[in-house]
Design a protein around this motif. Structure first.
Motif, short mmCIF file in Angstrom:
data_model
loop_
_atom_site.label_atom_id
_atom_site.label_comp_id
_atom_site.label_asym_id
_atom_site.label_seq_id
_atom_site.Cartn_x
_atom_site.Cartn_y
_atom_site.Cartn_z
N PRO A 280 11.65 19.14 -21.65
CA PRO A 280 11.75 19.64 -23.04
C PRO A 280 10.45 19.42 -23.82
CG PRO A 280 13.73 18.44 -22.45
CD PRO A 280 12.74 18.19 -21.35
N LEU A 281 9.82 18.27 -23.62
CA LEU A 281 8.58 17.97 -24.34
C LEU A 281 7.46 18.92 -23.91
CD1 LEU A 281 7.26 16.12 -26.40
CD2 LEU A 281 6.65 14.57 -24.53
N SER A 282 7.38 19.18 -22.60
CA SER A 282 6.33 20.07 -22.11
C SER A 282 6.55 21.50 -22.59
CB SER A 282 6.27 20.04 -20.58
OG SER A 282 7.47 20.51 -20.01
N VAL A 283 7.80 21.94 -22.60
CA VAL A 283 8.11 23.28 -23.08
C VAL A 283 7.76 23.41 -24.56
CG1 VAL A 283 9.98 24.92 -23.58
CG2 VAL A 283 9.91 23.74 -21.37
N SER A 284 8.11 22.39 -25.34
CA SER A 284 7.81 22.38 -26.76
C SER A 284 6.31 22.45 -27.01
CB SER A 284 8.39 21.13 -27.42
OG SER A 284 8.02 21.07 -28.79
N ALA A 285 5.54 21.70 -26.21
CA ALA A 285 4.08 21.67 -26.36
C ALA A 285 3.47 23.04 -26.07
CB ALA A 285 3.49 20.62 -25.42
N ILE A 286 3.92 23.68 -25.01
CA ILE A 286 3.39 24.99 -24.64
C ILE A 286 3.75 26.02 -25.70
CG2 ILE A 286 3.43 26.83 -22.94
CD1 ILE A 286 1.95 24.29 -22.06
N LYS A 287 4.97 25.96 -26.20
CA LYS A 287 5.39 26.89 -27.25
C LYS A 287 4.57 26.72 -28.52
CE LYS A 287 10.20 27.91 -25.98
NZ LYS A 287 11.63 27.83 -26.41
N SER A 288 4.10 25.50 -28.75
CA SER A 288 3.29 25.22 -29.93
C SER A 288 1.83 25.63 -29.75
CB SER A 288 3.37 23.73 -30.29
OG SER A 288 4.69 23.37 -30.63
N GLY A 289 1.50 26.11 -28.57
CA GLY A 289 0.15 26.62 -28.34
C GLY A 289 -0.73 25.77 -27.46
N ALA A 290 -0.19 24.68 -26.89
CA ALA A 290 -1.00 23.86 -25.99
C ALA A 290 -1.38 24.66 -24.75
CB ALA A 290 -0.22 22.61 -25.59
N VAL A 291 -2.54 24.34 -24.20
CA VAL A 291 -3.01 25.04 -23.01
C VAL A 291 -2.17 24.64 -21.79
CG1 VAL A 291 -4.98 25.39 -21.45
CG2 VAL A 291 -5.34 25.20 -23.92
N ASP A 292 -1.90 23.34 -21.68
CA ASP A 292 -1.09 22.86 -20.55
C ASP A 292 -0.58 21.46 -20.86
OD1 ASP A 292 0.15 22.80 -18.08
OD2 ASP A 292 -1.62 23.52 -17.00
N PHE A 293 0.37 21.02 -20.05
CA PHE A 293 0.98 19.71 -20.22
C PHE A 293 0.92 19.04 -18.85
CE2 PHE A 293 4.27 16.58 -20.81
CZ PHE A 293 4.27 16.29 -22.17
N LEU A 294 -0.05 18.17 -18.66
CA LEU A 294 -0.31 17.56 -17.36
C LEU A 294 0.23 16.13 -17.30
CD1 LEU A 294 -4.02 18.72 -16.91
CD2 LEU A 294 -1.93 19.90 -16.19
N THR A 295 0.67 15.73 -16.11
CA THR A 295 1.24 14.41 -15.92
C THR A 295 0.27 13.51 -15.16
OG1 THR A 295 3.46 15.38 -15.85
CG2 THR A 295 3.22 13.14 -15.00
N LYS A 296 0.11 12.29 -15.65
CA LYS A 296 -0.72 11.29 -14.96
C LYS A 296 0.03 10.78 -13.73
CE LYS A 296 -2.44 9.52 -19.41
NZ LYS A 296 -2.48 8.35 -20.30
N PRO A 297 -0.67 10.50 -12.64
CA PRO A 297 -2.10 10.78 -12.42
C PRO A 297 -2.30 12.26 -12.10
CG PRO A 297 -1.14 9.80 -10.46
CD PRO A 297 -0.05 9.82 -11.49
N VAL A 298 -3.32 12.86 -12.68
CA VAL A 298 -3.57 14.28 -12.49
C VAL A 298 -4.69 14.48 -11.48
CG1 VAL A 298 -5.20 14.37 -14.41
CG2 VAL A 298 -4.03 16.45 -13.69
N ALA A 299 -4.55 15.48 -10.63
CA ALA A 299 -5.59 15.77 -9.65
C ALA A 299 -6.83 16.28 -10.37
CB ALA A 299 -5.09 16.81 -8.66
N ALA A 300 -7.99 15.88 -9.87
CA ALA A 300 -9.26 16.25 -10.50
C ALA A 300 -9.40 17.77 -10.62
CB ALA A 300 -10.42 15.66 -9.72
N ASP A 301 -9.10 18.48 -9.53
CA ASP A 301 -9.25 19.93 -9.54
C ASP A 301 -8.34 20.58 -10.57
OD1 ASP A 301 -11.13 19.78 -7.57
OD2 ASP A 301 -9.81 20.41 -5.95
N GLN A 302 -7.13 20.07 -10.69
CA GLN A 302 -6.18 20.63 -11.65
C GLN A 302 -6.68 20.41 -13.08
OE1 GLN A 302 -2.29 18.79 -11.76
NE2 GLN A 302 -1.35 20.54 -12.80
N LEU A 303 -7.18 19.22 -13.35
CA LEU A 303 -7.69 18.94 -14.69
C LEU A 303 -8.90 19.80 -15.01
CD1 LEU A 303 -7.49 17.13 -17.23
CD2 LEU A 303 -9.18 15.65 -16.15
#
Length: 207
Positions: free
Chosen positions: A93-116
């Motif tokens: 729900p938090l990630s969906v809310s963030a994207i709807k608000s205009g965020a580029v992406d919602f990444l989870t730690k630890p994040v892969a270098a290439d993805q970031l």
């Protein structure tokens, strides 16, 4: 690698974890990005260059203002800063809310270098396009404001595809007068053709 033309772009890192800040800085600087770090949201909002091009990697859970609060503050301040959320406690729900608000992406730690890095590229490209659009709108608005009322009336008729004679009849003025107003208006709008004018008007109105 970053191109020379984007040397002024900055990736802001806002995270209360010093180890995360260090790791992200090393990763981003290895790709020639300019990086600024902040340990808390309040410092970022107070001291970062609001008008500078770039994006922000924003931790969600921080003491004081959290990442969502920061994003909301940016939106309320009418600042189109591209936001990448990074969290160790993400929920759907938090990630969906963030994207709807205009965020580029919602990444989870630890994040892969290439993805970031891929996400940062997307965020910076969005920022470039947004700034280009803002610059165009400001320029177009300034050109519009130079038009007289009559010139604006003439251009509206022109964009409807009407010929000069028809416009003259509609406005109750001479053909010569319409030609003069049309020429001046096209010059002020920096339009080389009716097609250029219609395209720019459409882009401007779309916002």
């Amino acid at each position: 690698m970053m191109g020379q033309e984007f040397a002024a772009e900055t990736v802001y890192v806002v995270d209360d974890d010093a180890l995360i800040r260090i790791a992200l800085t090393r990763l981003l600087e290895a790709e020639a990005y300019r990086v600024e770090c902040y340990a808390d949201a309040e410092s970022f909002l107070k001291f970062h260059s609001a008008g500078a091009p770039g994006c922000v990697i924003l931790d969600v859970e921080m003491p004081g203002m959290n990442g969502c609060d920061v994003h909301q503050a940016l939106l309320e301040g009418d600042m189109k800063r591209q936001v990448i959320f990074l969290t160790g406690h993400g929920t759907i729900p938090l990630s969906v809310s963030a994207i709807k608000s205009g965020a580029v992406d919602f990444l989870t730690k630890p994040v892969a270098a290439d993805q970031l890095l891929d996400t940062v590229q997307v965020a910076l490209e969005r920022d470039r396009l947004s700034r280009k659009d803002t610059k165009f709108r400001s320029s177009f608005q300034m050109r519009l404001e130079k038009l007289t009322t009559r010139e604006c009336q003439v251009l509206l008729h022109v964009m409807e595809g009407k010929m000069n004679k028809q416009i003259a009849a509609d406005l109750g003025v001479t053909l010569k007068t319409i030609k003069v107003h049309r020429g001046r208006a096209m010059h002020k709008m920096q339009a080389n053709s009716v097609a250029d004018l219609v395209r720019d008007w459409t882009l401007f109105s779309a916002g």
